[in-house]
Write a protein that holds these residues in place. Structure first.
Motif, PDB file in Angstrom:
ATOM      1  N   SER A   1       0.824  -1.204   0.000  1.00 38.64           N
ATOM      2  CA  SER A   1       0.000   0.000   0.000  1.00 38.64           C
ATOM      3  C   SER A   1       0.856   1.251   0.000  1.00 38.64           C
ATOM      4  O   SER A   1       0.462   2.287  -0.503  1.00 38.64           O
ATOM      5  CB  SER A   1      -0.933   0.007   1.215  1.00 38.64           C
ATOM      6  OG  SER A   1      -0.159   0.056   2.411  1.00 38.64           O
TER       7      SER A   1
ATOM      8  N   GLU B   1      -9.278  11.670   1.111  1.00 37.98           N
ATOM      9  CA  GLU B   1     -10.494  10.885   0.882  1.00 37.98           C
ATOM     10  C   GLU B   1     -10.804  10.796  -0.612  1.00 37.98           C
ATOM     11  O   GLU B   1     -11.180   9.742  -1.119  1.00 37.98           O
ATOM     12  CB  GLU B   1     -11.667  11.522   1.620  1.00 37.98           C
ATOM     13  CG  GLU B   1     -11.572  11.424   3.139  1.00 37.98           C
ATOM     14  CD  GLU B   1     -12.746  12.102   3.825  1.00 37.98           C
ATOM     15  OE1 GLU B   1     -13.658  12.579   3.103  1.00 37.98           O
ATOM     16  OE2 GLU B   1     -12.744  12.164   5.073  1.00 37.98           O
TER      17      GLU B   1
ATOM     18  N   SER C   1      -7.298   7.855   2.545  1.00 37.34           N
ATOM     19  CA  SER C   1      -7.575   8.282   3.921  1.00 37.34           C
ATOM     20  C   SER C   1      -7.072   7.290   4.956  1.00 37.34           C
ATOM     21  O   SER C   1      -6.810   7.652   6.106  1.00 37.34           O
ATOM     22  CB  SER C   1      -9.079   8.516   4.097  1.00 37.34           C
ATOM     23  OG  SER C   1      -9.802   7.343   3.734  1.00 37.34           O
ATOM     24  N   ASP C   2      -6.948   6.003   4.580  1.00 28.57           N
ATOM     25  CA  ASP C   2      -6.468   4.985   5.525  1.00 28.57           C
ATOM     26  C   ASP C   2      -4.961   4.748   5.401  1.00 28.57           C
ATOM     27  O   ASP C   2      -4.416   3.849   6.034  1.00 28.57           O
ATOM     28  CB  ASP C   2      -7.212   3.658   5.288  1.00 28.57           C
ATOM     29  CG  ASP C   2      -8.694   3.776   5.604  1.00 28.57           C
ATOM     30  OD1 ASP C   2      -9.034   4.583   6.493  1.00 28.57           O
ATOM     31  OD2 ASP C   2      -9.494   3.075   4.955  1.00 28.57           O
ATOM     32  N   THR C   3      -4.301   5.534   4.583  1.00 31.24           N
ATOM     33  CA  THR C   3      -2.867   5.359   4.351  1.00 31.24           C
ATOM     34  C   THR C   3      -2.068   6.263   5.279  1.00 31.24           C
ATOM     35  O   THR C   3      -2.487   7.380   5.592  1.00 31.24           O
ATOM     36  CB  THR C   3      -2.517   5.693   2.877  1.00 31.24           C
ATOM     37  OG1 THR C   3      -3.378   4.954   2.015  1.00 31.24           O
ATOM     38  CG2 THR C   3      -1.071   5.356   2.579  1.00 31.24           C
ATOM     39  N   GLU C   4      -0.933   5.763   5.725  1.00 31.58           N
ATOM     40  CA  GLU C   4      -0.075   6.545   6.611  1.00 31.58           C
ATOM     41  C   GLU C   4       0.455   7.773   5.862  1.00 31.58           C
ATOM     42  O   GLU C   4       0.972   7.671   4.758  1.00 31.58           O
ATOM     43  CB  GLU C   4       1.098   5.696   7.101  1.00 31.58           C
ATOM     44  CG  GLU C   4       2.048   6.460   8.024  1.00 31.58           C
ATOM     45  CD  GLU C   4       3.262   5.633   8.427  1.00 31.58           C
ATOM     46  OE1 GLU C   4       4.139   6.181   9.121  1.00 31.58           O
ATOM     47  OE2 GLU C   4       3.340   4.453   8.030  1.00 31.58           O
TER      48      GLU C   4
END
Length: 441
Positions: free
Chosen positions: A29, A207, A212-215
Motif C-alpha cells: 500500500s 479521501e 484516507s487509511d494510508t499513513e
C-alpha cells in the motif's frame, strides 16, 4: 512417519507466510508523503525538495502530495525543481493551497494531478528581470515554450499555459481580460482541465484519492535547510559578499585583528554554510577559499604582489564554484565589489574622522605651521631691507643684503646689476624686490 513430517513442514510454512501477510500489505500500500512547497521558489527550496523526494522514493511511497503556496520565484530554480517532479517514479499530486503563481504554476503543471482549495488561484506566469521589468524577447520565448511543455507532459491543453505567460493570447472562453495574463480560479481551472477537483483541505484530498487509511508522512525542512534557503537567496548572497569583502579590506589595511575582520569572516562563513547545506558548495570550495585568504594575508609580509594576486584569484574561484550557477555568482561578486567600494568611500568621506578603525587606514598627522613645522625658513625679517643686485634680475637673480647673498625675483620689471633694491615681500623661499633710491640699511 515421513508423511506426517512433510505435512508439519507445509503447515509451518503456511503459518509463517500468513504472519508475513500484514507486513507485505503495508509495503504494497505504501505511504503518502506530504511535502510543502512554500514561499519563494529558489535554490534552497530545490535542495529541500530533492531530499524529500529521495526519501519518499527510498521509503516506497505510493503518492507525493506537494502542497503549493508560492507567489513564484527564480526561473532557473523552477526548471531544476520541475525536473525533480517530472522524473519522480512516485506519483505526484499538486495541492494548490492557496496560490500557485508564476514559477508555482509551472511546477504545478508537472504534477500528475492538480487539486485546489475553493479560493485558490493558478497562473500569472510572466517572466520578469531582477529590476521588475518584463524580460527580453528571447527569455520570454523560452519561458512560454517551457510552460506549454509542462502542460503537454500531463495531457493538459497548452494554450492556457501559454496564456499564463503571454498576455497577447486570445482565449476562446475569454477567461482573461484583454492584455492581461491568465489567472485561473479553482472553478475555472476545473472547467478547462487544469484541476482534477476542488477540496476543502488535505483530509478531504486524501479521501478523494482513496488514501484516507494510508499513513501520511509530513516532511518539513530542517532548521539548517531553512537557514540555507534564506542564505542562498540571490539578494542575500550579494549582501553577504558585500559585507565580507568590505570587512576583509578594512582589516587587511589596518594592523591587528578587530571587528571588521570578524564581521567579514562571519559573512563568508554564513555564505559557505548555506551553500554547503543546500548542496551547491563542497568542502573543496571552502578549503580553496581559506588557502586564498592565507595567501592574501601573506602578501602583507612578503613583497612582490604575486602571492596576493594568486590568493585573490583563488578566493574568487572558490566563490564562483560555491554557487549553483557560475554566471549568477559572477554577477553577485561584481555587484558586491562595487557595493564594498562605494561603502568604503562613503564611510571615509562622511564618518572617517569619527571611526577609530579609519585612524589605522588614513595618515592624519600633518606638518602644519601651527604645529611648528615649515617646509623651509620663512625670511619675513628681510621685508624692508635694502640691498644691492649682484646679477641682473630678469626677473630672477641674486642680491646681497648685508653680507648675505640671497636669491630673489623682481616685482616684475628688469633690474640691472649693481642697483639698490628693497625687499617688499616674502613668500616662503621666494624673496620679491624692487629697485629703490633709499640708502643701504
Amino acid at each position: 512417519m515421513r508423511k506426517t513430517k512433510t505435512f508439519s513442514w507445509i503447515l509451518l510454512c503456511l503459518l509463517s507466510f500468513s504472519l508475513l501477510l500484514p507486513s507485505l500489505s503495508v509495503v504494497a500500500s505504501g505511504k503518502v508523503y506530504h511535502i510543502p512547497l512554500e514561499n519563494e521558489v529558489e535554490d534552497g527550496l530545490k535542495a529541500f525538495l530533492q531530499r524529500a523526494f529521495t526519501e519518499a522514493e527510498e521509503e516506497g511511497a505510493k503518492t507525493i502530495i506537494l502542497e503549493i503556496h508560492t507567489p513564484g520565484g527564480y526561473v532557473t530554480s523552477a526548471h531544476e525543481i520541475g525536473k525533480i517532479i517530472a522524473n519522480s517514479p512516485v506519483e505526484v499530486v499538486a495541492f494548490v493551497n492557496s496560490k500557485a503563481l508564476s514559477a508555482g504554476a509551472f511546477l504545478a503543471l508537472h504534477a500528475k494531478k492538480i487539486y485546489m482549495v475553493p479560493n485558490a488561484t493558478i497562473g500569472a506566469a510572466a517572466i520578469i528581470d531582477s529590476a521588475g521589468n518584463a524580460a527580453d524577447e528571447k527569455s520570454n520565448s523560452f519561458w512560454i515554450a517551457a510552460m506549454e511543455a509542462a502542460a503537454e507532459s500531463q495531457d493538459r491543453k497548452p494554450i492556457y499555459a501559454r496564456a499564463m505567460a503571454d498576455k497577447n493570447v486570445d482565449l476562446p472562453e475569454n477567461q482573461a481580460p484583454e492584455g492581461q495574463l491568465l489567472t485561473l480560479s479553482a472553478e475555472e481551472a476545473l472547467k478547462v482541465g487544469y484541476s482534477n477537483g476542488t477540496v476543502a483541505n488535505l483530509n478531504e484530498l486524501l479521501e478523494t484519492l482513496n488514501l484516507s487509511d494510508t499513513e501520511v508522512v509530513s516532511v518539513e525542512p530542517t532548521f539548517a535547510e531553512k537557514v540555507a534557503r534564506f542564505i542562498t537567496n540571490p539578494m542575500v548572497v550579494t549582501l553577504l559578499l558585500s559585507i565580507g569583502l568590505f570587512g576583509l579590506v578594512m582589516e587587511l589595511f589596518s594592523p591587528g585583528f578587530g571587528f571588521p575582520g570578524l564581521i567579514g569572516l562571519s559573512s563568508f562563513g554564513l555564505f559557505f554554510f548555506g551553500h554547503t547545506v543546500a548542496g551547491f558548495a563542497g568542502y573543496e570550495s571552502v578549503v580553496l577559499f581559506i588557502i586564498g585568504l592565507a595567501l592574501l594575508i601573506a602578501e602583507l609580509f612578503v613583497p612582490g604582489g604575486i602571492i596576493g594576486i594568486i590568493g585573490g584569484a583563488l578566493m574568487i574561484i572558490s566563490l564562483l564554484f560555491a554557487g549553483e550557477s557560475v554566471v549568477h555568482m559572477a554577477y553577485s561578486i561584481l555587484i558586491a565589489v562595487f557595493i564594498a567600494i562605494i561603502g568604503m568611500v562613503i564611510l571615509m568621506k562622511f564618518f572617517g574622522k569619527n571611526l577609530h578603525v579609519f585612524n589605522k587606514l588614513i595618515l592624519r598627522d600633518a606638518t602644519t605651521t601651527e604645529e611648528g613645522y615649515v617646509s623651509n625658513v620663512n625670511r619675513v625679517e628681510l621685508i624692508g631691507k635694502i640691498g644691492q643686485s649682484i646679477t641682473p634680475l630678469r626677473p630672477a637673480g641674486t642680491i646681497i643684503v648685508g653680507n648675505e647673498r640671497i636669491d630673489a625675483v623682481s616685482e616684475g620689471s628688469y633690474i640691472e646689476a649693481n642697483k639698490k633694491v628693497e625687499v617688499i615681500q616674502v613668500e616662503g623661499s621666494r624673496i620679491i624686490v624692487r629697485e629703490t633710491n633709499k640708502g643701504v640699511e
